[in-house]
Each structure stands twice: as structure tokens, then as C-alpha cells.
Design a protein around this motif. Structure first.
Motif, mmCIF file in Angstrom:
data_model
loop_
_atom_site.group_PDB
_atom_site.id
_atom_site.type_symbol
_atom_site.label_atom_id
_atom_site.label_comp_id
_atom_site.label_asym_id
_atom_site.label_seq_id
_atom_site.Cartn_x
_atom_site.Cartn_y
_atom_site.Cartn_z
ATOM 1 N N GLY A 87 2.077 -30.133 23.521
ATOM 2 C CA GLY A 87 3.375 -29.980 23.534
ATOM 3 C C GLY A 87 3.690 -30.009 22.037
ATOM 4 O O GLY A 87 5.149 -29.373 21.659
ATOM 5 N N VAL A 88 2.949 -30.634 20.858
ATOM 6 C CA VAL A 88 3.801 -31.053 19.979
ATOM 7 C C VAL A 88 4.063 -29.725 19.562
ATOM 8 O O VAL A 88 4.815 -29.385 18.508
ATOM 9 N N ARG A 89 2.943 -28.771 19.089
ATOM 10 C CA ARG A 89 3.056 -27.568 19.032
ATOM 11 C C ARG A 89 3.746 -26.663 19.089
ATOM 12 O O ARG A 89 4.142 -25.454 18.596
ATOM 13 N N ILE A 90 3.823 -26.725 20.528
ATOM 14 C CA ILE A 90 5.124 -25.650 21.299
ATOM 15 C C ILE A 90 7.218 -25.848 20.794
ATOM 16 O O ILE A 90 7.482 -25.711 20.691
ATOM 17 N N LEU A 91 6.577 -27.724 20.362
ATOM 18 C CA LEU A 91 7.757 -28.065 20.633
ATOM 19 C C LEU A 91 8.223 -27.442 18.742
ATOM 20 O O LEU A 91 9.036 -27.393 18.597
ATOM 21 N N ALA A 92 7.304 -27.395 18.273
ATOM 22 C CA ALA A 92 7.238 -26.801 16.225
ATOM 23 C C ALA A 92 7.949 -26.019 16.064
ATOM 24 O O ALA A 92 9.031 -25.066 15.740
ATOM 25 N N THR A 93 7.557 -25.024 17.147
ATOM 26 C CA THR A 93 7.275 -23.656 16.651
ATOM 27 C C THR A 93 8.856 -23.041 17.844
ATOM 28 O O THR A 93 9.547 -22.455 17.297
ATOM 29 N N PHE A 96 12.293 -24.648 15.195
ATOM 30 C CA PHE A 96 12.303 -23.538 14.377
ATOM 31 C C PHE A 96 11.855 -22.148 14.082
ATOM 32 O O PHE A 96 12.093 -21.316 13.126
ATOM 33 N N GLY A 97 11.371 -21.641 15.412
ATOM 34 C CA GLY A 97 11.334 -20.018 15.651
ATOM 35 C C GLY A 97 12.056 -19.705 16.619
ATOM 36 O O GLY A 97 13.152 -18.483 16.954
ATOM 37 N N ALA A 98 13.207 -20.349 16.928
ATOM 38 C CA ALA A 98 14.222 -20.226 18.087
ATOM 39 C C ALA A 98 15.866 -20.988 18.040
ATOM 40 O O ALA A 98 17.253 -20.217 17.703
ATOM 41 N N VAL A 99 15.352 -21.988 17.864
ATOM 42 C CA VAL A 99 16.842 -23.133 17.663
ATOM 43 C C VAL A 99 17.707 -23.329 16.431
ATOM 44 O O VAL A 99 18.439 -23.332 16.013
ATOM 45 N N LEU A 100 15.874 -23.185 15.418
ATOM 46 C CA LEU A 100 17.451 -23.234 14.229
ATOM 47 C C LEU A 100 17.205 -21.942 13.765
ATOM 48 O O LEU A 100 16.653 -22.212 11.857
ATOM 49 N N LEU A 101 16.568 -20.770 14.064
ATOM 50 C CA LEU A 101 16.008 -19.580 13.148
ATOM 51 C C LEU A 101 17.138 -19.467 12.911
ATOM 52 O O LEU A 101 17.037 -18.648 11.744
ATOM 53 N N GLY A 102 18.448 -19.819 12.886
ATOM 54 C CA GLY A 102 19.446 -19.270 11.897
ATOM 55 C C GLY A 102 19.294 -19.749 10.601
ATOM 56 O O GLY A 102 19.515 -19.046 9.668
ATOM 57 N N PRO A 103 19.816 -20.864 10.569
ATOM 58 C CA PRO A 103 19.651 -21.663 9.456
ATOM 59 C C PRO A 103 18.428 -20.972 8.664
ATOM 60 O O PRO A 103 18.369 -21.361 6.964
ATOM 61 N N LEU A 104 17.341 -21.134 8.760
ATOM 62 C CA LEU A 104 16.259 -20.826 8.516
ATOM 63 C C LEU A 104 16.561 -19.371 8.016
ATOM 64 O O LEU A 104 15.539 -18.778 6.573
ATOM 65 N N THR A 105 16.268 -18.921 8.470
ATOM 66 C CA THR A 105 16.492 -16.996 8.227
ATOM 67 C C THR A 105 18.117 -16.996 7.075
ATOM 68 O O THR A 105 17.740 -16.277 5.669
#
Length: 327
Positions: A87-93, A96-105
Motif C-alpha cells: 500500500g505504501v509503495r502504491i501510494l508513492a507511485t 508522484f506518478g499521477a497526482v504530482l506528475l506535472g510539477p515533477l516534469t
């Protein structure tokens, strides 16, 4: 017989085998590029290390939960510990892989503050350091080892997302340039599709390789445990060090990678298509203005009066166009 009456030559349907063969040739052609092959090697080694690290952290969290009696102890506590790790790994993915992907890119773009190559190097180095000390938390903090290991799972998941975003942004810049003749001789291959196929295959292959590595490392750990008592108490220690070594190998490959300073398409979040579009305000006002123009009263003929619609239009042919005035 005129030219228009002459029968046209039939166009045969493309052979599926030839289409599949051309796709395979396009994938193999990508690996002939030295820099792209180096990036693919780092992705394969790092992918095996990331999957192996997740499996090792599951084993270590299970060991820490059983030793501390977390989640009630017993089989239920062990099951909750394993589920919490995933669950923690899915939360991190997801974070930072969908919700905060815009700021990350934006951070890792060509004009962003983070350099792509050094960001990948830092992500590999951070994961290698975390996997080196992961088996030691059970000895250092026996009561809080499970919490520290869950934090390690989250941080490694965030580092993997940074590495993947940098790779997806940098890989299109390493694609081979189109030939000078263009598409006049033969159709141009779809390099982006071949790159996606190569990335998917690499991700799928990394999972069974990591599982086999975990089994082999576990057997060797048992052999070392026969002579060294610490390895007998930590069944996943050697596998954790192997994962750290894989991250170090990926780090050494990425360090000498040359990335051109060109703009590439940014990775898009899967949540971007789920946003409900707002109503087109300006087109509606324009349509209503047009309807008012259609509904404007026309001069009546002195001979006879024209019928009027409920919307005020002077001719029946404009009634259908005037209905939008009442919406």
C-alpha cells in the motif's frame, strides 16, 4: 475505353507477419544507438534492482512485524504488514506518478532546475544507500524497525518515479534522426512506438529476473548463515546487498550517459483526461447573439401578414434556428 473507365489495380492488405517483423526491426534498430542502448541497460539493471528491493523490503517488514508483534501479531499481523508495504509503495507511485506528475516534469524538464542525468544518478545512489542499511534497522531499532522500513519503501518509490520521469523525458532525444530522403523511398518507422514497446518489455522482464535473483540470493544467504550467525538471523540481508549493487551498477552506467540539450515531449499524467471540461461560455453567447439576429422582427408586407413563431421569428424556416434562444 477512357482513363476513368479503366480498372484500377487492387491494393492488397498488409501482411500481419510483415507488419510484426517491421515492428521488431524498429525495436532492434533502437538498440544500435550507443547512448540509447546505455540508457536501456541502466533501465534494465535498475528495474531488476527496484523490483528486488521491493521484495526484500516485504521480507524485512514481515520479519520486523513478527519480532515486534505489530498489527496484533500472528498470521493477521503478518498479512497486514505485507499489505501495508504494498500500500505504501502504491501510494508513492500514485502520488508522484499521477497526482504530482506535472510539477515533477517541470522540475526535470530542459528548462527546470534539476538536471536529468544527475537526478537519475542521485536516485540510484539514494536507493543503494537505503538498501545497504535496510537489514540493520532490525538490530538498531527493534521496536521502530517496521516504521522505518515503511518510510524506506515510500522513499524508494519516490526515487523510482523521479528516475522513470527523467528517463521518459530524455529517451526521445536519443532516437535516431530520420533519413535525408524522408519517406520517399520507404515509410518512416515509428520510433516512439518502438520506444514504448521496448520500455514495456524491459519492465515485464525485470519482474521474473528479480524473483530468480531473490531465490538465488536466499540460498546463498543460507549457506553463509551456516558459518556466520548474523546472516542466519537476517534471511534477506544478502538479497538487499545485491539490490544495492544493482543500483550502483545502474548509477555507473548513467554517470557516463550523454544527453543532448533538446526539448522532448513531457510525460502526461493519466488523470489529465479525467478532468471535466468547463462549459464553452464564449460560443454559447455567440450562438445566442446569432439567434437574436435570426429572431429579429422582419418588416411586414402590406398585402398579408406573415405567421410568427412562439420565439418571435417572422418566417417558419427560422423557427428551428431560433429554438436555441430559449435554452
Amino acid at each position: 475505353m477512357t482513363r476513368a473507365e479503366q480498372p484500377t489495380a487492387p491494393h492488397p492488405a498488409p501482411d500481419d507477419a510483415l507488419v510484426a517483423d517491421s515492428r521488431e526491426r524498429a525495436v532492434r534498430a533502437l538498440l544500435r544507438q550507443p547512448q540509447l542502448k546505455r540508457l536501456w541497460s541502466a533501465q534494465l539493471v535498475g528495474g531488476v534492482g527496484d523490483t528486488l528491493a521491493l521484495l526484500v523490503l516485504v521480507v524485512l517488514s514481515l520479519q520486523a512485524a513478527i519480532a515486534a508483534g505489530a498489527f496484533g501479531g500472528g498470521y493477521r499481523g503478518a498479512a497486514f504488514a505485507v499489505a501495508t508495504v504494498f500500500g505504501v509503495r502504491i501510494l508513492a507511485t500514485l502520488l508522484f506518478g499521477a497526482v504530482l506528475l506535472g510539477p515533477l516534469t517541470s522540475l526535470t524538464s530542459q528548462d527546470g532546475p534539476l538536471d536529468r542525468r544527475w537526478t537519475m544518478v542521485g536516485a540510484d545512489g539514494l536507493r543503494a544507500a537505503l538498501l545497504i542499511v535496510a537489514p540493520l534497522w532490525i538490530d538498531w531499532l527493534p521496536d521502530d524497525a517496521l516504521a522505518v522500513l515503511l518510510v524506506t519503501v515510500f522513499v524508494t518509490g519516490v526515487a523510482e518515479r523521479f528516475w522513470s520521469v527523467c528517463r521518459e523525458s530524455a529517451a526521445p532525444a536519443l532516437l535516431p534522426a530520420p533519413p535525408l530522403e524522408g519517406a520517399t523511398v520507404r515509410p518512416l518507422p515509428d520510433h516512439m512506438d518502438a520506444l514504448r514497446r521496448l520500455s514495456l518489455r524491459t519492465a515485464f522482464v525485470a519482474v521474473p529476473l528479480a524473483a530468480v535473483t531473490l531465490v538465488v540470493a536466499g540460498l546463498l544467504n543460507n549457506l553463509l548463515g551456516a558459518g556466520i550467525g548474523w546472516f542466519a538471523e537476517h534471511q534477506a540481508a544478502l538479497a538487499s546487498y545485491v539490490a544495492a549493487g544493482l543500483f550502483a551498477a545502474a548509477l555507473s552506467v548513467v554517470t557516463f550517459l550523454e544527453l543532448p540539450a533538446t526539448r522532448t515531449p513531457r510525460p502526461r499524467s493519466p488523470l489529465e483526461g479525467l478532468r471535466r471540461p468547463g462549459p464553452p461560455r464564449a460560443p454559447i453567447r455567440a450562438a445566442r447573439a446569432c439567434c437574436r439576429c435570426w429572431c429579429s422582427p422582419a418588416p411586414r408586407s402590406p398585402a398579408r401578414s406573415r405567421p410568427r413563431s412562439p420565439w418571435g421569428c417572422s418566417t417558419p424556416r427560422t423557427w428551428a434556428a431560433a429554438r436555441c434562444c430559449t435554452d
